[in-house]
Design a protein around this motif. Sequence first.
Motif, PDB file in Angstrom:
ATOM      1  N   ALA A 208      30.870   9.462  40.002  1.00 34.06           N
ATOM      2  CA  ALA A 208      31.261   8.055  40.171  1.00 34.06           C
ATOM      3  C   ALA A 208      31.090   7.571  41.600  1.00 34.06           C
ATOM      4  O   ALA A 208      31.585   6.516  41.955  1.00 34.06           O
ATOM      5  CB  ALA A 208      32.698   7.818  39.711  1.00 34.06           C
TER       6      ALA A 208
ATOM      7  N   LEU B 136      30.750  -1.705  44.417  1.00 34.31           N
ATOM      8  CA  LEU B 136      31.249  -1.812  45.784  1.00 34.31           C
ATOM      9  C   LEU B 136      31.141  -3.254  46.252  1.00 34.31           C
ATOM     10  O   LEU B 136      30.086  -3.857  46.167  1.00 34.31           O
ATOM     11  CB  LEU B 136      30.444  -0.900  46.710  1.00 34.31           C
ATOM     12  CG  LEU B 136      30.621   0.600  46.484  1.00 34.31           C
ATOM     13  CD1 LEU B 136      29.626   1.379  47.315  1.00 34.31           C
ATOM     14  CD2 LEU B 136      32.033   1.019  46.851  1.00 34.31           C
TER      15      LEU B 136
ATOM     16  N   TYR C 223      37.021   3.733  51.306  1.00 31.87           N
ATOM     17  CA  TYR C 223      35.666   4.244  51.522  1.00 31.87           C
ATOM     18  C   TYR C 223      35.087   3.631  52.790  1.00 31.87           C
ATOM     19  O   TYR C 223      35.363   2.482  53.127  1.00 31.87           O
ATOM     20  CB  TYR C 223      34.746   3.844  50.350  1.00 31.87           C
ATOM     21  CG  TYR C 223      34.884   4.703  49.127  1.00 31.87           C
ATOM     22  CD1 TYR C 223      35.941   4.530  48.242  1.00 31.87           C
ATOM     23  CD2 TYR C 223      33.930   5.682  48.844  1.00 31.87           C
ATOM     24  CE1 TYR C 223      36.063   5.332  47.108  1.00 31.87           C
ATOM     25  CE2 TYR C 223      34.048   6.482  47.713  1.00 31.87           C
ATOM     26  CZ  TYR C 223      35.112   6.296  46.853  1.00 31.87           C
ATOM     27  OH  TYR C 223      35.227   7.084  45.735  1.00 31.87           O
TER      28      TYR C 223
ATOM     29  N   HIS D 104      35.531   9.143  52.445  1.00 32.44           N
ATOM     30  CA  HIS D 104      36.532   8.381  51.712  1.00 32.44           C
ATOM     31  C   HIS D 104      37.817   9.185  51.606  1.00 32.44           C
ATOM     32  O   HIS D 104      37.818  10.417  51.786  1.00 32.44           O
ATOM     33  CB  HIS D 104      36.028   7.958  50.325  1.00 32.44           C
ATOM     34  CG  HIS D 104      36.004   9.066  49.303  1.00 32.44           C
ATOM     35  ND1 HIS D 104      35.025  10.032  49.277  1.00 32.44           N
ATOM     36  CD2 HIS D 104      36.834   9.341  48.270  1.00 32.44           C
ATOM     37  CE1 HIS D 104      35.242  10.847  48.262  1.00 32.44           C
ATOM     38  NE2 HIS D 104      36.339  10.467  47.644  1.00 32.44           N
TER      39      HIS D 104
ATOM     40  N   TYR E  65      26.776   6.505  52.818  1.00 31.31           N
ATOM     41  CA  TYR E  65      28.153   6.933  52.637  1.00 31.31           C
ATOM     42  C   TYR E  65      28.596   7.772  53.832  1.00 31.31           C
ATOM     43  O   TYR E  65      27.849   8.621  54.340  1.00 31.31           O
ATOM     44  CB  TYR E  65      28.275   7.751  51.350  1.00 31.31           C
ATOM     45  CG  TYR E  65      29.558   8.534  51.215  1.00 31.31           C
ATOM     46  CD1 TYR E  65      29.607   9.879  51.550  1.00 31.31           C
ATOM     47  CD2 TYR E  65      30.730   7.917  50.775  1.00 31.31           C
ATOM     48  CE1 TYR E  65      30.780  10.602  51.426  1.00 31.31           C
ATOM     49  CE2 TYR E  65      31.907   8.639  50.649  1.00 31.31           C
ATOM     50  CZ  TYR E  65      31.924   9.976  50.982  1.00 31.31           C
ATOM     51  OH  TYR E  65      33.094  10.695  50.875  1.00 31.31           O
TER      52      TYR E  65
ATOM     53  N   GLY F  23      36.197   6.041  39.854  1.00 33.64           N
ATOM     54  CA  GLY F  23      35.961   6.306  38.448  1.00 33.64           C
ATOM     55  C   GLY F  23      35.899   5.039  37.619  1.00 33.64           C
ATOM     56  O   GLY F  23      36.390   3.990  37.999  1.00 33.64           O
TER      57      GLY F  23
ATOM     58  N   TYR G  40      31.259   3.124  54.603  1.00 30.33           N
ATOM     59  CA  TYR G  40      29.804   3.206  54.586  1.00 30.33           C
ATOM     60  C   TYR G  40      29.305   2.620  55.899  1.00 30.33           C
ATOM     61  O   TYR G  40      30.000   1.833  56.558  1.00 30.33           O
ATOM     62  CB  TYR G  40      29.208   2.385  53.440  1.00 30.33           C
ATOM     63  CG  TYR G  40      29.337   3.019  52.080  1.00 30.33           C
ATOM     64  CD1 TYR G  40      30.535   2.953  51.370  1.00 30.33           C
ATOM     65  CD2 TYR G  40      28.264   3.671  51.493  1.00 30.33           C
ATOM     66  CE1 TYR G  40      30.657   3.530  50.116  1.00 30.33           C
ATOM     67  CE2 TYR G  40      28.370   4.251  50.229  1.00 30.33           C
ATOM     68  CZ  TYR G  40      29.569   4.175  49.559  1.00 30.33           C
ATOM     69  OH  TYR G  40      29.678   4.747  48.310  1.00 30.33           O
TER      70      TYR G  40
ATOM     71  N   TYR H 285      21.690  -5.376  44.930  1.00 30.41           N
ATOM     72  CA  TYR H 285      22.293  -6.234  45.946  1.00 30.41           C
ATOM     73  C   TYR H 285      21.193  -7.004  46.666  1.00 30.41           C
ATOM     74  O   TYR H 285      20.039  -6.585  46.726  1.00 30.41           O
ATOM     75  CB  TYR H 285      23.047  -5.398  46.996  1.00 30.41           C
ATOM     76  CG  TYR H 285      24.275  -4.673  46.489  1.00 30.41           C
ATOM     77  CD1 TYR H 285      24.172  -3.439  45.846  1.00 30.41           C
ATOM     78  CD2 TYR H 285      25.550  -5.199  46.698  1.00 30.41           C
ATOM     79  CE1 TYR H 285      25.298  -2.762  45.408  1.00 30.41           C
ATOM     80  CE2 TYR H 285      26.686  -4.519  46.271  1.00 30.41           C
ATOM     81  CZ  TYR H 285      26.545  -3.310  45.631  1.00 30.41           C
ATOM     82  OH  TYR H 285      27.660  -2.635  45.204  1.00 30.41           O
TER      83      TYR H 285
ATOM     84  N   TYR I 124      31.171  -0.496  57.187  1.00 31.80           N
ATOM     85  CA  TYR I 124      31.906  -1.216  56.154  1.00 31.80           C
ATOM     86  C   TYR I 124      33.062  -0.370  55.634  1.00 31.80           C
ATOM     87  O   TYR I 124      32.875   0.779  55.256  1.00 31.80           O
ATOM     88  CB  TYR I 124      30.990  -1.548  54.972  1.00 31.80           C
ATOM     89  CG  TYR I 124      29.881  -2.515  55.292  1.00 31.80           C
ATOM     90  CD1 TYR I 124      28.583  -2.067  55.529  1.00 31.80           C
ATOM     91  CD2 TYR I 124      30.117  -3.888  55.333  1.00 31.80           C
ATOM     92  CE1 TYR I 124      27.557  -2.948  55.804  1.00 31.80           C
ATOM     93  CE2 TYR I 124      29.094  -4.777  55.603  1.00 31.80           C
ATOM     94  CZ  TYR I 124      27.816  -4.300  55.838  1.00 31.80           C
ATOM     95  OH  TYR I 124      26.801  -5.181  56.103  1.00 31.80           O
TER      96      TYR I 124
ATOM     97  N   ARG J 197      38.513   0.691  46.725  1.00 32.53           N
ATOM     98  CA  ARG J 197      38.185   0.547  45.315  1.00 32.53           C
ATOM     99  C   ARG J 197      38.820   1.660  44.507  1.00 32.53           C
ATOM    100  O   ARG J 197      39.143   2.709  45.024  1.00 32.53           O
ATOM    101  CB  ARG J 197      36.684   0.536  45.096  1.00 32.53           C
ATOM    102  CG  ARG J 197      35.992   1.866  45.343  1.00 32.53           C
ATOM    103  CD  ARG J 197      34.542   1.777  44.974  1.00 32.53           C
ATOM    104  NE  ARG J 197      33.790   2.987  45.201  1.00 32.53           N
ATOM    105  CZ  ARG J 197      33.463   3.851  44.252  1.00 32.53           C
ATOM    106  NH1 ARG J 197      33.860   3.667  43.012  1.00 32.53           N
ATOM    107  NH2 ARG J 197      32.751   4.922  44.530  1.00 32.53           N
TER     108      ARG J 197
END
Lengths: 113, 114
Positions: B101, A101, A34, A49, A46, A94, A36, B36, A87, A91
């Motif tokens: 997700a 993250l 992914y 990915h 985002y 699901g 970002y 965060y 970034y 990962r």
Amino acid sequence: DAKTTQPPSMDCAEGRAANLPCNHSTISGNEYVYWYRQIHSQGPQYIIHGLKNNETNEMASLIITEDRKSSTLILPHATLRDTAVYYCIVRVAGGNAGNMLTFGGGTRLMVKP
Amino acid sequence: GAVVSQHPSRVICKSGTSVKIECRSLDFQATTMFWYRQFPKKSLMLMATSNEGSKATYEQGVEKDKFLINHASLTLSTLTVTSAHPEDSSFYICSARDNSAEAFFGQGTRLTVV
């Protein structure tokens, strides 16, 4: 989640392609890559990915090596508004554990006129 | 992508007071939200994971009594910084997961404790 390694900073001329590398040599078979970005004083956004095939959307292209141990995010025509910290995160998709993250240091991209 | 709204975007409070930050998923139901914290020129550090209707799970080193998290509905989670001190000054960011997700982030809240 697998650890990623990115250069801390990069410069790019406005209008040129920005190629941001990421190493993820310990990536597992079920982990996605992914990307970002975070513009100063904003939440992460985002970008894109992928699992193993190259991907492209309106923002960028993602090139993943055949062994999946590294990838490159390509901004084809960088603008000043693309200046941000990028970034790269790997990962599992699901499931609750996979939705957390973990952010590394990222690459601070400076697009210059 | 889905929209996550965080409020306020900036807050200044006096030392010893409490501050509440709201995180809303505007066009989807978020069963899980993440909080965060980010210090200047540093990366995001996960504080806690919040599941709707249950207690939050805090990361090691994060005081649950100081950072109260409530996830009372599928569209709202709140973070309350209790008895704030200057060292709590930071950029706080929430993230919400939808059914796909994927994670979507709020705009962040800059907290300054004076």
